[in-house]
Design a protein around this motif. Structure first.
Motif, short mmCIF file in Angstrom:
data_model
loop_
_atom_site.label_atom_id
_atom_site.label_comp_id
_atom_site.label_asym_id
_atom_site.label_seq_id
_atom_site.Cartn_x
_atom_site.Cartn_y
_atom_site.Cartn_z
N PHE A 173 0.84 -1.21 0.00
CA PHE A 173 0.00 0.00 0.00
C PHE A 173 0.88 1.25 0.00
N ILE A 174 1.97 1.24 0.76
CA ILE A 174 2.87 2.41 0.79
C ILE A 174 3.41 2.68 -0.63
N LEU A 175 3.79 1.61 -1.33
CA LEU A 175 4.36 1.77 -2.68
C LEU A 175 3.36 2.39 -3.64
N HIS A 176 2.05 2.15 -3.40
CA HIS A 176 1.02 2.60 -4.34
C HIS A 176 0.38 3.92 -3.93
N ALA A 177 0.83 4.51 -2.80
CA ALA A 177 0.07 5.61 -2.18
C ALA A 177 -0.05 6.85 -3.05
#
Ligand code: SDX
Length: 394
Positions: free
Chosen positions: A188-192
């Motif tokens: 999720f962090i990578l896609h934020a």
């Protein structure tokens, strides 16, 4: 303080704008959220902390984090009447179709956070969006598999709560695997957020007219769905499945290079990155971690992916055109291993990108010089001419 970065005006974009949120250096493969490298945030932080950083510009103190996390937790339920929207869809509807519909419909419920001129209502809408996306995404999944909706559990953290809403069933206790939860939280962090990508530009353009944030996020979801954008994670896995074995890779490399063949290597190439997408490196590491945790020794799809990447990165076509794996190349293998159907991959992308859309929308709305977006065009149509009566037309 951090070095001031200037926005490269030469970079063509329908809605070129200034922003302080995310910086990408496509040639160097650099991605910073509010100045912090994505590698460090993924390694040391969690998704909710990244949400705070993207929204407010600074990493939260312990107290600020606790307050933010508890506000989000208190908004994870959706209005019970939302369930009725789902029952109108066919069970085999694509979950992204359900997401576009139900997220847009939030503006038919929450009349107390539609006035974008009111800072308090803007804050409430932002928290609601971040808090409710996992619940709605999990409901879209449950609806597609014919299982009952599962309510959020406030005793769990953001991502663990999402996993239990997706995978727990009434007849037995569901234990969230902390390693998988941590891996998904990192994904999720990578896609934020990702600067002015197509779906973020869509949200900004929709929001620039004063449309309410729920409707703007629904517009962003619609744009993200496309296979050239967020839909690429679903398309990349389908491509790996179609290739099927390492022996058939050369055939697909040739198709990808053939200008007359519309086939593209899904999960490869990028509008901005002309180097390795830094997120793809972290995604590959996470993929190995998840497969190891799940005891999946040799996933044939992973073997194909690794060999496809190796061949492509040594092929002059891909080298000359600076095509590298992007975030979507390894994510599908990881999410499939976790138990998500391919139809949910882009929903997970939308879940994570909601904070980026909201942060960029908020930045635009709070800019006093902001005007309605109005991309100009280069007219190449007919010059002025007079009407022709139908009997005189040939
Ligand atoms: C995301 O914008 C963002 O930031 C998006 C995103 C985000 O976080 O929001 O990063 C998420 O959407 C990642 C990208 C996911 N899409 C895919 O993986 C789909 C496959 N990729 C291609 O469709 C393509 O690479 C795009 C759409 C991503 C970019 O297409 P462009 O703008 O044509 O890429 P380019 O200008 O860099 O292309 C250079 C050349 C072109 O050939 P020529 O016109 O110069 O002859 O490379 C070719 C392209 O045709 N090319 C490919 C290719 N991608 C580009 N050839 C084969 N396979 C590919 N994947």
């Amino acid at each position: 303080g951090s070095k001031m970065f200037t926005y490269d005006p030469g970079f063509t974009s329908t809605a070129s704008c200034e922003s302080k949120i995310t910086y990408i250096d496509g040639d160097e493969g650099v991605l910073l959220y509010r100045g912090y490298p994505i590698e460090q945030l993924a390694e040391n932080g969690n998704f909710l902390e990244t949400c705070y950083l993207l929204l407010y510009g600074e990493l939260p103190t312990a107290a600020q984090y606790e307050d933010f996390a508890s506000r989000v937790t208190r908004h994870t339920m959706v209005h019970e009447q939302m369930n009725r929207f789902f029952s109108g869809f066919r069970r085999d509807a694509h979950p992204m179709a359900v997401m576009v519909g139900t997220v847009g419909a939030l503006s038919a419920f929450y009349h107390d956070s539609l006035d974008i001129a009111d800072p308090f209502q803007r804050m409430v809408a932002s928290i609601r969006m971040i808090a409710k996306m996992p619940t709605i995404a999990a409901m879209a999944y449950k609806y597609s598999v014919g299982q009952p909706f599962v309510y959020p559990k406030n005793s769990l953290d953001y991502t663990a709560n999402f996993l239990q809403m997706c995978f727990s069933i009434p007849c037995e206790e569901y234990k969230v695997d902390p390693v998988l939860s941590r891996a998904l939280d990192r994904i999720f962090i990578l896609h934020a957020d990702h600067e002015q990508n197509a779906s973020t530009s869509t949200v900004r353009l929709a929001g620039s007219s004063g449309a309410n944030p729920f409707a703007c996020i629904a517009a962003g979801i619609a744009c993200l769905w496309g296979p050239a954008h967020g839909g690429a994670n679903e398309a990349a896995l389908a491509m790996l499945q179609e290739i099927g074995s390492v022996e058939r890779i050369p055939e697909y490399i040739a198709k990808a290079k053939d200008k007359n063949d519309p086939f593209r290597l899904m999960g490869f190439g990028h509008r901005v990155y002309k180097n390795y997408d830094p997120r793809a490196k972290i995604m590959q590491k996470t993929c190995h971690e998840v497969l190891t945790t799940l005891g999946i020794k040799d996933d044939p799809l992973l073997d194909v992916a690794i060999e496809l990447e190796r061949i492509a990165l040594h092929d002059e076509y891909f080298i000359e055109k600076k095509l590298y794996p992007n975030i979507d190349f390894y994510s599908g293998i990881t999410l499939k291993a976790m138990g998500f159907p391919t139809s949910m991959f882009t929903v997970l992308f939308a879940l994570a990108r909601t904070v980026g859309w909201i942060a960029q929308w908020k930045e635009m709305i709070e800019d006093p010089s902001q005007k309605i977006g109005r991309p100009r065009q280069l007219y190449t149509g007919a010059t002025r001419r007079d009407y022709i009566a139908v009997e005189d037309r040939v």
